[in-house]
Motif scaffolding. Structure first.
Motif, PDB file in Angstrom:
ATOM      1  N   PHE A 109       1.736   2.025  -3.440  1.00  0.00           N
ATOM      2  CA  PHE A 109       0.579   2.654  -4.090  1.00  0.00           C
ATOM      3  C   PHE A 109       0.522   4.141  -3.738  1.00  0.00           C
ATOM      4  O   PHE A 109       0.333   4.998  -4.606  1.00  0.00           O
ATOM      5  CB  PHE A 109      -0.731   1.994  -3.655  1.00  0.00           C
ATOM      6  N   TYR A 110       0.698   4.455  -2.454  1.00  0.00           N
ATOM      7  CA  TYR A 110       0.639   5.852  -2.021  1.00  0.00           C
ATOM      8  C   TYR A 110       1.769   6.673  -2.626  1.00  0.00           C
ATOM      9  O   TYR A 110       1.561   7.828  -3.011  1.00  0.00           O
ATOM     10  CB  TYR A 110       0.651   5.948  -0.490  1.00  0.00           C
ATOM     11  N   ALA A 159      -6.097   5.160  -5.986  1.00  0.00           N
ATOM     12  CA  ALA A 159      -5.654   5.960  -4.850  1.00  0.00           C
ATOM     13  C   ALA A 159      -6.183   7.378  -5.015  1.00  0.00           C
ATOM     14  O   ALA A 159      -6.053   7.976  -6.082  1.00  0.00           O
ATOM     15  CB  ALA A 159      -4.133   5.980  -4.754  1.00  0.00           C
ATOM     16  N   VAL A 189      -6.859   4.278  -0.481  1.00  0.00           N
ATOM     17  CA  VAL A 189      -6.984   3.290  -1.548  1.00  0.00           C
ATOM     18  C   VAL A 189      -8.429   2.829  -1.487  1.00  0.00           C
ATOM     19  O   VAL A 189      -8.930   2.439  -0.422  1.00  0.00           O
ATOM     20  CB  VAL A 189      -6.011   2.102  -1.375  1.00  0.00           C
ATOM     21  N   PHE A 226       0.827  -1.210   0.000  1.00  0.00           N
ATOM     22  CA  PHE A 226       0.000   0.000   0.000  1.00  0.00           C
ATOM     23  C   PHE A 226       0.860   1.257   0.000  1.00  0.00           C
ATOM     24  O   PHE A 226       0.499   2.255  -0.614  1.00  0.00           O
ATOM     25  CB  PHE A 226      -0.952   0.003   1.202  1.00  0.00           C
TER      26      PHE A 226
END
Length: 154
Positions: free
Chosen positions: A43-44, A87, A105, A40
């Protein structure tokens, strides 16, 4: 530096104007069939890079950096392989040298928030090796993009 805020209480006060679709890769999924929590943060990172290049496109990366000085995440619901996710990113607070970056997310099919993140970011001079004030034109650009008139705090 501004202290972190409660992710849940501040996250609903403002809309998100930046959403980036994400692709789940084969190696993002653990043996239990869901996306590993550590992924995650990748992703961020991807979404914050896109956000900052959209809202503050004139960063001179040879002289300045935007660094994470605090990060926290609430993992609310698992994401499985094959899920459709994105996101969402927004700036919720601006200080003299720092800003709060809120990110979610979400499942794009249901709009369910799967994970919520708060990062405190600082503008950093790579040559002087110290934090520096955010330029006024960045504050103006962020305010216009977010639809919020930010007042700097110390």
């Amino acid at each position: 530096m501004t202290q972190p805020t409660n992710i849940q209480s501040t996250a609903e006060a403002q809309e998100f104007h930046h959403t980036l679709p994400l692709q789940i890769r084969w190696n993002d999924v653990d043996p239990f069939g869901h996306v590993n929590n550590g992924v995650f943060f990748q992703f961020y990172d991807t979404a914050k890079t896109e956000y900052l290049s959209t809202v503050c496109p004139d960063v001179n990366w040879e002289h300045k950096a935007i660094v994470v000085v605090h990060i926290e995440a609430d993992f609310l619901s698992e994401v499985k392989a094959g899920s459709h996710i994105a996101a969402r990113t927004r700036i919720s607070h601006i200080g003299r040298t720092s800003f709060h970056l809120q990110q979610d997310v979400i499942d794009t099919d249901t709009q369910e928030v799967k994970c919520r993140c708060l990062s405190i970011m600082v503008l950093y001079d790579l040559h002087q090796r110290e934090s520096i004030p955010l330029p006024d034109h960045w504050v103006k650009s962020i305010s216009e993009f977010e639809g919020v008139e930010f007042k700097r705090t110390n």
